[in-house]
Motif scaffolding. Structure first.
Motif, PDB file in Angstrom:
ATOM      1  N   PHE A  38       0.817  -1.207   0.000  1.00 54.52           N
ATOM      2  CA  PHE A  38       0.000   0.000   0.000  1.00 54.52           C
ATOM      3  C   PHE A  38       0.852   1.260   0.000  1.00 54.52           C
ATOM      4  CE2 PHE A  38      -2.987  -3.089   1.831  1.00 54.52           C
ATOM      5  CZ  PHE A  38      -4.007  -2.938   0.913  1.00 54.52           C
ATOM      6  N   LEU A  39       2.070   1.185   0.518  1.00 57.78           N
ATOM      7  CA  LEU A  39       2.921   2.371   0.629  1.00 57.78           C
ATOM      8  C   LEU A  39       3.583   2.748  -0.691  1.00 57.78           C
ATOM      9  CD1 LEU A  39       4.209   4.449   2.574  1.00 57.78           C
ATOM     10  CD2 LEU A  39       6.082   2.826   2.851  1.00 57.78           C
ATOM     11  N   VAL A  40       4.057   1.769  -1.452  1.00 58.39           N
ATOM     12  CA  VAL A  40       4.806   2.059  -2.689  1.00 58.39           C
ATOM     13  C   VAL A  40       3.966   2.813  -3.718  1.00 58.39           C
ATOM     14  CG1 VAL A  40       5.971   1.001  -4.662  1.00 58.39           C
ATOM     15  CG2 VAL A  40       6.524   0.264  -2.367  1.00 58.39           C
ATOM     16  N   PRO A  41       2.726   2.400  -4.012  1.00 58.25           N
ATOM     17  CA  PRO A  41       1.960   3.166  -5.009  1.00 58.25           C
ATOM     18  C   PRO A  41       1.628   4.593  -4.568  1.00 58.25           C
ATOM     19  CG  PRO A  41       1.010   0.992  -4.730  1.00 58.25           C
ATOM     20  CD  PRO A  41       2.044   1.164  -3.661  1.00 58.25           C
ATOM     21  N   TRP A  42       1.481   4.813  -3.279  1.00 59.35           N
ATOM     22  CA  TRP A  42       1.123   6.144  -2.788  1.00 59.35           C
ATOM     23  C   TRP A  42       2.322   6.958  -2.328  1.00 59.35           C
ATOM     24  CZ3 TRP A  42      -2.898   2.987   0.101  1.00 59.35           C
ATOM     25  CH2 TRP A  42      -4.030   2.840  -0.693  1.00 59.35           C
ATOM     26  N   SER A  43       3.535   6.474  -2.603  1.00 64.47           N
ATOM     27  CA  SER A  43       4.724   7.174  -2.120  1.00 64.47           C
ATOM     28  C   SER A  43       5.101   8.380  -2.962  1.00 64.47           C
ATOM     29  CB  SER A  43       5.904   6.207  -2.065  1.00 64.47           C
ATOM     30  OG  SER A  43       6.240   5.793  -3.372  1.00 64.47           O
ATOM     31  N   GLY A  44       4.522   8.519  -4.131  1.00 68.55           N
ATOM     32  CA  GLY A  44       4.863   9.648  -4.985  1.00 68.55           C
ATOM     33  C   GLY A  44       6.011   9.355  -5.927  1.00 68.55           C
ATOM     34  N   LEU A  45       6.438   8.101  -6.014  1.00 76.80           N
ATOM     35  CA  LEU A  45       7.522   7.735  -6.925  1.00 76.80           C
ATOM     36  C   LEU A  45       7.058   7.589  -8.362  1.00 76.80           C
ATOM     37  CD1 LEU A  45       9.367   5.009  -4.815  1.00 76.80           C
ATOM     38  CD2 LEU A  45      10.137   7.323  -5.292  1.00 76.80           C
ATOM     39  N   ASP A  73       6.580  -1.584 -10.959  1.00 73.74           N
ATOM     40  CA  ASP A  73       6.173  -2.986 -10.980  1.00 73.74           C
ATOM     41  C   ASP A  73       7.268  -3.887 -10.424  1.00 73.74           C
ATOM     42  OD1 ASP A  73       3.798  -2.185 -12.104  1.00 73.74           O
ATOM     43  OD2 ASP A  73       4.457  -2.595 -14.160  1.00 73.74           O
ATOM     44  N   VAL A  74       8.513  -3.600 -10.760  1.00 76.33           N
ATOM     45  CA  VAL A  74       9.630  -4.390 -10.232  1.00 76.33           C
ATOM     46  C   VAL A  74       9.742  -4.201  -8.722  1.00 76.33           C
ATOM     47  CG1 VAL A  74      12.141  -4.592 -10.236  1.00 76.33           C
ATOM     48  CG2 VAL A  74      10.916  -4.453 -12.386  1.00 76.33           C
ATOM     49  N   LEU A  75       9.577  -2.967  -8.253  1.00 78.02           N
ATOM     50  CA  LEU A  75       9.645  -2.714  -6.814  1.00 78.02           C
ATOM     51  C   LEU A  75       8.518  -3.414  -6.054  1.00 78.02           C
ATOM     52  CD1 LEU A  75      10.580   1.081  -6.672  1.00 78.02           C
ATOM     53  CD2 LEU A  75      12.024  -0.857  -6.067  1.00 78.02           C
ATOM     54  N   LEU A  76       7.364  -3.553  -6.671  1.00 80.35           N
ATOM     55  CA  LEU A  76       6.234  -4.202  -6.003  1.00 80.35           C
ATOM     56  C   LEU A  76       6.400  -5.714  -5.894  1.00 80.35           C
ATOM     57  CD1 LEU A  76       3.144  -2.222  -7.306  1.00 80.35           C
ATOM     58  CD2 LEU A  76       4.075  -2.280  -5.004  1.00 80.35           C
ATOM     59  N   SER A  77       7.371  -6.292  -6.594  1.00 79.80           N
ATOM     60  CA  SER A  77       7.574  -7.732  -6.464  1.00 79.80           C
ATOM     61  C   SER A  77       8.176  -8.098  -5.107  1.00 79.80           C
ATOM     62  CB  SER A  77       8.461  -8.244  -7.595  1.00 79.80           C
ATOM     63  OG  SER A  77       9.760  -7.726  -7.489  1.00 79.80           O
ATOM     64  N   VAL A  78       8.877  -7.186  -4.467  1.00 80.33           N
ATOM     65  CA  VAL A  78       9.466  -7.459  -3.148  1.00 80.33           C
ATOM     66  C   VAL A  78       8.389  -7.622  -2.079  1.00 80.33           C
ATOM     67  CG1 VAL A  78      11.014  -6.571  -1.367  1.00 80.33           C
ATOM     68  CG2 VAL A  78      11.631  -6.365  -3.770  1.00 80.33           C
ATOM     69  N   PRO A  79       7.420  -6.703  -1.934  1.00 84.91           N
ATOM     70  CA  PRO A  79       6.383  -6.930  -0.923  1.00 84.91           C
ATOM     71  C   PRO A  79       5.528  -8.160  -1.200  1.00 84.91           C
ATOM     72  CG  PRO A  79       6.239  -4.688  -1.764  1.00 84.91           C
ATOM     73  CD  PRO A  79       7.312  -5.380  -2.511  1.00 84.91           C
ATOM     74  N   VAL A  80       5.334  -8.495  -2.471  1.00 85.43           N
ATOM     75  CA  VAL A  80       4.586  -9.712  -2.780  1.00 85.43           C
ATOM     76  C   VAL A  80       5.354 -10.927  -2.274  1.00 85.43           C
ATOM     77  CG1 VAL A  80       3.787 -11.175  -4.673  1.00 85.43           C
ATOM     78  CG2 VAL A  80       3.335  -8.727  -4.717  1.00 85.43           C
TER      79      VAL A  80
END
Length: 86
Positions: A22-29, A39-46
């Motif tokens: 939930f934090l990565v998409p709303w971080s402003g990056l 998308d690559v960064l979101l693979s870590v929390p998954v």
């Protein structure tokens, strides 16, 4: 079931992964980085969430986010290369 027998590393990994999802998409990056990097960064929390749910060892679970990140990155490079097979 005793409190000390809980698997805290898996519990913390699950909640940490869920929080990062939930934090990565709303971080402003998003405006600063290309879409495929998010998308690559979101693979870590998954991967952390999967580790929290399963009984598999860390080495096996580490292959999931690494493989996902490599697949997304490879596909993004393919799309930007200008080579179209279809």
């Amino acid at each position: 079931m005793q409190f000390a027998s809980w698997r805290w590393n898996r519990i913390i990994a699950f909640f940490g992964g869920a929080g990062l999802l939930f934090l990565v998409p709303w971080s402003g990056l998003s405006p600063a980085l290309p879409e495929w990097t998010i998308d690559v960064l979101l693979s870590v929390p998954v991967g952390l969430c999967v580790y929290g749910f399963t009984e598999q060892p860390r080495k096996v679970i580490a292959l999931i986010p690494v493989g996902t990140a490599l697949g997304i990155g490879g596909f993004a490079l393919y799309r930007t290369s200008g080579v179209h097979l279809f």
